[in-house]
Design a protein around this motif. Structure first.
Motif, mmCIF file in Angstrom:
data_model
loop_
_atom_site.group_PDB
_atom_site.id
_atom_site.type_symbol
_atom_site.label_atom_id
_atom_site.label_comp_id
_atom_site.label_asym_id
_atom_site.label_seq_id
_atom_site.Cartn_x
_atom_site.Cartn_y
_atom_site.Cartn_z
ATOM 1 N N ALA A 329 0.815 7.206 -13.086
ATOM 2 C CA ALA A 329 -0.605 7.539 -13.171
ATOM 3 C C ALA A 329 -0.838 9.003 -12.866
ATOM 4 O O ALA A 329 -0.056 9.649 -12.156
ATOM 5 N N LEU A 330 -1.923 9.510 -13.424
ATOM 6 C CA LEU A 330 -2.460 10.811 -13.048
ATOM 7 C C LEU A 330 -3.575 10.522 -12.052
ATOM 8 O O LEU A 330 -4.528 9.807 -12.361
ATOM 9 N N THR A 331 -3.431 11.067 -10.861
ATOM 10 C CA THR A 331 -4.153 10.559 -9.704
ATOM 11 C C THR A 331 -5.005 11.612 -9.007
ATOM 12 O O THR A 331 -4.939 12.798 -9.310
ATOM 13 N N LEU A 332 -5.790 11.129 -8.043
ATOM 14 C CA LEU A 332 -6.554 11.990 -7.129
ATOM 15 C C LEU A 332 -5.769 12.078 -5.821
ATOM 16 O O LEU A 332 -6.082 11.425 -4.836
ATOM 17 N N GLY A 333 -4.718 12.860 -5.833
ATOM 18 C CA GLY A 333 -3.838 12.972 -4.679
ATOM 19 C C GLY A 333 -2.570 12.166 -4.870
ATOM 20 O O GLY A 333 -2.574 11.115 -5.535
ATOM 21 N N GLU A 334 -1.471 12.667 -4.298
ATOM 22 C CA GLU A 334 -0.169 12.054 -4.454
ATOM 23 C C GLU A 334 0.433 11.799 -3.066
ATOM 24 O O GLU A 334 0.172 12.546 -2.128
ATOM 25 N N ILE A 335 1.258 10.760 -2.973
ATOM 26 C CA ILE A 335 1.807 10.330 -1.689
ATOM 27 C C ILE A 335 3.326 10.317 -1.767
ATOM 28 O O ILE A 335 3.900 9.830 -2.749
ATOM 29 N N ALA A 336 3.975 10.838 -0.735
ATOM 30 C CA ALA A 336 5.436 10.769 -0.652
ATOM 31 C C ALA A 336 5.888 11.032 0.767
ATOM 32 O O ALA A 336 5.172 11.635 1.569
ATOM 33 N N ASN A 340 12.676 9.241 7.329
ATOM 34 C CA ASN A 340 11.875 8.966 8.522
ATOM 35 C C ASN A 340 10.825 10.032 8.791
ATOM 36 O O ASN A 340 10.285 10.118 9.886
ATOM 37 N N GLU A 341 10.514 10.884 7.778
ATOM 38 C CA GLU A 341 9.453 11.865 7.949
ATOM 39 C C GLU A 341 8.092 11.203 7.737
ATOM 40 O O GLU A 341 7.977 10.178 7.092
ATOM 41 N N TYR A 342 7.067 11.833 8.268
ATOM 42 C CA TYR A 342 5.715 11.315 8.082
ATOM 43 C C TYR A 342 5.319 11.313 6.614
ATOM 44 O O TYR A 342 5.846 12.073 5.808
ATOM 45 N N ILE A 343 4.365 10.454 6.293
ATOM 46 C CA ILE A 343 3.864 10.380 4.919
ATOM 47 C C ILE A 343 2.912 11.544 4.677
ATOM 48 O O ILE A 343 2.010 11.788 5.472
ATOM 49 N N ASN A 344 3.096 12.244 3.576
ATOM 50 C CA ASN A 344 2.198 13.331 3.191
ATOM 51 C C ASN A 344 1.284 12.887 2.066
ATOM 52 O O ASN A 344 1.703 12.172 1.146
ATOM 53 N N PHE A 345 0.042 13.343 2.138
ATOM 54 C CA PHE A 345 -0.908 13.174 1.039
ATOM 55 C C PHE A 345 -1.082 14.537 0.386
ATOM 56 O O PHE A 345 -1.634 15.460 0.982
#
Length: 356
Positions: A329-336, A340-345
């Motif tokens: 998808a082409l999205t409003l923000g991406e998550i990765a 064990n690193e924190y999740i980034n938005f």
């Protein structure tokens, strides 16, 4: 996943799967003729999200739907209220890979991702994006057979291996600046000055354009903000407008006292960054033959910025392993995240996952 298919009409999906007992995950583009009541009357087991556009193989569209038929090893959870995570931590401990879809215009994304991170097993790989529409008005965009919801999220948890690559391609223009006043996704001041006045000064000088003469986003799409993280990673934030008090509205939160730069973009460097993202995902896989699919979450504003050249970005993602399916998808923000690193938005970023 049992299957991943593209549909131009909801009725065709329903007819094709009317006798299915499978669970489905649906990515629905915002101008697709989506009739929730019709879908819900079928008795099918589904969860899904409305996004600006979907991606399937080497094309993107705002009038299609991608349907993923899930196998029994995949756990599918819907959180109807992002402010209250009601999933038992033990439910997720057996899974290694997570796909996470959130309401991309929610004000609760950061606190939600922090809470989700605490429920996930260590070293799990996470990929995902923000649902929503290009109107940038929050409305119910997460759905299941229980209804349609805003400030909601979907978690797909699998035992298969997921390897993620993240790149954005944006370059430094000016900074650093200290965020001296901010509240969730509203940026109020930089270096104790009105944030928009600071942003406007450098962006107008670089672009030769005037905010008084054009729509805010028509200029801002080429000049995102970059949050400087402790490891010098840049997490991009998309300025999408001004509130009634003249503060900058962002897609995603920004913390007070954080350090940011104003960034600028060149088309070729953005396209090249997507090639780097998929190369990084592939490099993490020892046996390339194990890769079954690629899942892509790419920012809709990259499409707006690249215009017709966005086809080159999709081609660069498809090129390394052309016989593997690409969907997303082409999205409003991406998550990765990474282990064990924190999740980034992220914003304005290309996030690619190799599913094994």
């Amino acid at each position: 996943m049992k299957s991943i298919k593209y549909y131009e009409k909801l009725e065709v999906f329903i007819e094709t799967n009317k006798n299915s007992k499978s669970k489905f995950f649906l990515l629905v583009s915002e101008n697709f003729n989506f009739n929730f009541d019709l879908l819900n009357s079928t008795g099918l087991d589904f969860k899904g999200a409305i996004v600006p556009q979907i991606v399937y193989e080497d094309f993107n569209t705002d009038k299609g739907m991608v349907a993923c038929e899930l196998d029994d090893s995949i756990g599918a959870f819907i959180l109807e209220d992002m402010t209250s995570i009601d999933i038992d931590k033990e439910q997720l401990q057996a899974f290694d890979s997570i796909m996470l879809i959130v309401d991309g215009l929610s004000k609760h994304i950061t606190t939600f991702l922090e809470a989700v991170f605490q429920t996930l097993p260590m070293k799990s790989e996470i990929i995902g994006g923000g649902a929503g529409k290009l109107t940038l008005k929050q409305e119910p965009v997460i759905f299941s057979k229980n209804g349609m919801f805003k400030d909601a999220a979907i978690i797909l948890a699998g035992k298969s291996t997921l390897n993620v690559g993240v790149e954005n391609g944006w370059e430094y223009l000016e900074g650093p600046f200290i965020v001296t006043s901010a509240e969730k996704n509203i940026l109020k001041s930089l270096n104790f000055k009105n944030a928009f006045d600071v942003y406007k000064e450098f962006v107008e000088k670089s672009s030769g354009l005037k905010f008084d003469e054009m729509d805010f986003f028509d200029i801002a799409k080429a000049y995102p903000l970059g949050i400087v993280k402790f490891n010098n990673e840049i997490v991009v934030r998309d300025p999408i407008g001004l509130d009634d008090n003249g503060n900058i509205i962002l897609v995603g939160d920004i913390e007070q006292n954080s350090t940011i730069n104003i960034l600028k973009g060149e088309k070729e460097k953005l396209i090249n960054s997507s090639a780097i993202a998929i190369d990084n995902a592939i490099k993490k896989v020892d046996d390339k033959n194990r890769i079954k699919h690629f899942v892509l979450f790419d920012c809709i504003s990259r499409t707006i910025f690249l215009e017709k050249d966005f086809k080159k970005e999709l081609a660069s993602i498809k090129e390394p392993m052309p016989n593997r399916r690409v969907f997303g998808a082409l999205t409003l923000g991406e998550i990765a995240n990474n282990g064990n690193e924190y999740i980034n938005f992220y914003n304005k970023t290309c996030v690619v996952g190799a599913l094994c």
